[in-house]
Scaffold this motif. Sequence first.
Motif, PDB file in Angstrom:
ATOM      1  N   VAL A 178       0.882  -1.167   0.000  1.00  0.00           N
ATOM      2  CA  VAL A 178       0.000   0.000   0.000  1.00  0.00           C
ATOM      3  C   VAL A 178       0.917   1.214   0.000  1.00  0.00           C
ATOM      4  CG1 VAL A 178      -1.828   1.256   1.196  1.00  0.00           C
ATOM      5  CG2 VAL A 178      -1.760  -1.252   1.300  1.00  0.00           C
ATOM      6  N   CYS A 179       0.701   2.131  -0.949  1.00  0.00           N
ATOM      7  CA  CYS A 179       1.675   3.207  -1.123  1.00  0.00           C
ATOM      8  C   CYS A 179       1.029   4.500  -1.621  1.00  0.00           C
ATOM      9  CB  CYS A 179       2.752   2.759  -2.108  1.00  0.00           C
ATOM     10  SG  CYS A 179       2.095   2.284  -3.727  1.00  0.00           S
ATOM     11  N   SER A 180       1.836   5.547  -1.617  1.00  0.00           N
ATOM     12  CA  SER A 180       1.384   6.857  -2.068  1.00  0.00           C
ATOM     13  C   SER A 180       1.463   6.979  -3.588  1.00  0.00           C
ATOM     14  CB  SER A 180       2.256   7.946  -1.434  1.00  0.00           C
ATOM     15  OG  SER A 180       3.602   7.838  -1.902  1.00  0.00           O
ATOM     16  N   LYS A 181       0.868   8.037  -4.088  1.00  0.00           N
ATOM     17  CA  LYS A 181       0.979   8.393  -5.503  1.00  0.00           C
ATOM     18  C   LYS A 181       2.458   8.516  -5.878  1.00  0.00           C
ATOM     19  CE  LYS A 181       0.512  12.457  -8.432  1.00  0.00           C
ATOM     20  NZ  LYS A 181       0.144  13.893  -8.467  1.00  0.00           N
ATOM     21  N   GLY A 182       2.785   8.079  -7.087  1.00  0.00           N
ATOM     22  CA  GLY A 182       4.139   8.267  -7.586  1.00  0.00           C
ATOM     23  C   GLY A 182       5.117   7.168  -7.232  1.00  0.00           C
ATOM     24  N   THR A 183       4.651   6.159  -6.492  1.00  0.00           N
ATOM     25  CA  THR A 183       5.535   5.049  -6.127  1.00  0.00           C
ATOM     26  C   THR A 183       5.708   4.110  -7.319  1.00  0.00           C
ATOM     27  OG1 THR A 183       4.756   5.145  -3.838  1.00  0.00           O
ATOM     28  CG2 THR A 183       5.900   3.130  -4.520  1.00  0.00           C
ATOM     29  N   TYR A 184       6.949   3.764  -7.600  1.00  0.00           N
ATOM     30  CA  TYR A 184       7.232   2.776  -8.635  1.00  0.00           C
ATOM     31  C   TYR A 184       7.515   1.438  -7.952  1.00  0.00           C
ATOM     32  CZ  TYR A 184       7.310   5.896 -12.638  1.00  0.00           C
ATOM     33  OH  TYR A 184       6.944   6.754 -13.646  1.00  0.00           O
ATOM     34  N   ILE A 185       6.636   0.481  -8.152  1.00  0.00           N
ATOM     35  CA  ILE A 185       6.824  -0.829  -7.534  1.00  0.00           C
ATOM     36  C   ILE A 185       8.016  -1.541  -8.170  1.00  0.00           C
ATOM     37  CG2 ILE A 185       5.688  -2.985  -6.850  1.00  0.00           C
ATOM     38  CD1 ILE A 185       4.423  -0.462  -5.681  1.00  0.00           C
ATOM     39  N   ARG A 186       8.301  -1.249  -9.420  1.00  0.00           N
ATOM     40  CA  ARG A 186       9.504  -1.798 -10.053  1.00  0.00           C
ATOM     41  C   ARG A 186      10.763  -1.353  -9.316  1.00  0.00           C
ATOM     42  NH1 ARG A 186       9.920   0.118 -15.841  1.00  0.00           N
ATOM     43  NH2 ARG A 186       8.365   1.700 -15.343  1.00  0.00           N
ATOM     44  N   SER A 187      10.804  -0.071  -8.959  1.00  0.00           N
ATOM     45  CA  SER A 187      11.958   0.448  -8.210  1.00  0.00           C
ATOM     46  C   SER A 187      12.020  -0.168  -6.823  1.00  0.00           C
ATOM     47  CB  SER A 187      11.875   1.976  -8.095  1.00  0.00           C
ATOM     48  OG  SER A 187      12.078   2.581  -9.349  1.00  0.00           O
ATOM     49  N   LEU A 188      10.858  -0.380  -6.214  1.00  0.00           N
ATOM     50  CA  LEU A 188      10.811  -1.011  -4.898  1.00  0.00           C
ATOM     51  C   LEU A 188      11.402  -2.425  -4.980  1.00  0.00           C
ATOM     52  CD1 LEU A 188       9.810  -0.751  -1.932  1.00  0.00           C
ATOM     53  CD2 LEU A 188       7.645  -1.743  -2.702  1.00  0.00           C
ATOM     54  N   ALA A 189      11.048  -3.168  -6.016  1.00  0.00           N
ATOM     55  CA  ALA A 189      11.589  -4.518  -6.197  1.00  0.00           C
ATOM     56  C   ALA A 189      13.100  -4.479  -6.382  1.00  0.00           C
ATOM     57  CB  ALA A 189      10.922  -5.186  -7.402  1.00  0.00           C
ATOM     58  N   HIS A 190      13.564  -3.561  -7.215  1.00  0.00           N
ATOM     59  CA  HIS A 190      15.000  -3.423  -7.469  1.00  0.00           C
ATOM     60  C   HIS A 190      15.751  -3.074  -6.181  1.00  0.00           C
ATOM     61  CE1 HIS A 190      18.617  -2.379  -9.785  1.00  0.00           C
ATOM     62  NE2 HIS A 190      18.713  -1.306  -9.012  1.00  0.00           N
ATOM     63  N   ASP A 191      15.224  -2.102  -5.446  1.00  0.00           N
ATOM     64  CA  ASP A 191      15.874  -1.664  -4.201  1.00  0.00           C
ATOM     65  C   ASP A 191      15.820  -2.751  -3.127  1.00  0.00           C
ATOM     66  OD1 ASP A 191      16.329   0.717  -5.483  1.00  0.00           O
ATOM     67  OD2 ASP A 191      14.698   1.795  -4.484  1.00  0.00           O
ATOM     68  N   PHE A 192      14.760  -3.538  -3.148  1.00  0.00           N
ATOM     69  CA  PHE A 192      14.618  -4.640  -2.197  1.00  0.00           C
ATOM     70  C   PHE A 192      15.742  -5.663  -2.416  1.00  0.00           C
ATOM     71  CE2 PHE A 192      12.513  -8.629  -0.711  1.00  0.00           C
ATOM     72  CZ  PHE A 192      12.228  -8.224   0.585  1.00  0.00           C
ATOM     73  N   GLY A 193      16.030  -5.958  -3.671  1.00  0.00           N
ATOM     74  CA  GLY A 193      17.122  -6.876  -3.976  1.00  0.00           C
ATOM     75  C   GLY A 193      18.465  -6.334  -3.519  1.00  0.00           C
ATOM     76  N   LYS A 194      18.702  -5.047  -3.766  1.00  0.00           N
ATOM     77  CA  LYS A 194      19.964  -4.416  -3.351  1.00  0.00           C
ATOM     78  C   LYS A 194      20.120  -4.446  -1.837  1.00  0.00           C
ATOM     79  CE  LYS A 194      21.405  -0.606  -5.188  1.00  0.00           C
ATOM     80  NZ  LYS A 194      21.431   0.782  -5.726  1.00  0.00           N
ATOM     81  N   ALA A 195      19.016  -4.207  -1.124  1.00  0.00           N
ATOM     82  CA  ALA A 195      19.060  -4.194   0.338  1.00  0.00           C
ATOM     83  C   ALA A 195      19.410  -5.561   0.905  1.00  0.00           C
ATOM     84  CB  ALA A 195      17.715  -3.726   0.892  1.00  0.00           C
TER      85      ALA A 195
END
Length: 243
Positions: A178-195
């Motif tokens: 659940v997220c705000s306007k403008g959130t890119y779930i693709r970026s979230l997935a990418h950043d999740f992997g990096k983390a």
Amino acid sequence: MMEISRPTFNFAEGEVLLIDKPLRWTSFDVIRKIRSAMKPLNVKVGHAGTLDPLATGLLIVCTGKFTKRIDEFQAQEKEYTGTITLGATTPSYDLERDIDQRFDISGITDEQIRKMATAFVGKIEQVPPAHSAVKMDGERVYEKARRGETVEVKPRTVHIHAFEILNIDLPNVEFRVVCSKGTYIRSLAHDFGKALDNGAHLSCLRRTKSGNFHVGQAWQVADLVKYIKDFTFAASDEDIQKS
């Protein structure tokens, strides 16, 4: 002549139409279909919140005077479900582009995955993908990226209200966000992997809610187009009978 029951839609005054966007359709593909069906009615049509071609789910379409409320609807909180695939990255952060790097995931545990998800809840800085609809110098950055140009997109602050891990079957991690306007779930997935000191990409995405609207209320495109055409025919037939 058989009487045709007229739908309660008033497209000119304004309607909010909820569409379940099909896989591989662009948001504009949906709008083009609806505009074509509504052409005899001569009303404006627009959508509130773009969905990527590889995403499915809730697309809000406004007609007539309600097109002035697009920004209002677009600003609402969104809910998504989907799958993050660990162990591989792509330039687009999803399956639009081929895998460019692979990683060993044998050391990643379910506990690490669940714990890391909680670290993303709250306000976070996020860089939109180079293959996204963000504008730079008056042009969509995906157009620059597809030409092979170097694209540096500025980070933005978004709010992740909830990041729930639904199921883990490595390399796949099913989630709800659940997220705000403008959130890119693709970026979230990418950043999740990096983390996780690894790599990841988004392999499946479905928008399930936007504000108080739910995909369970949505039309299939073909059904809505038929309904609009029936409405247009009924309205024209009624005008003929009155003349």
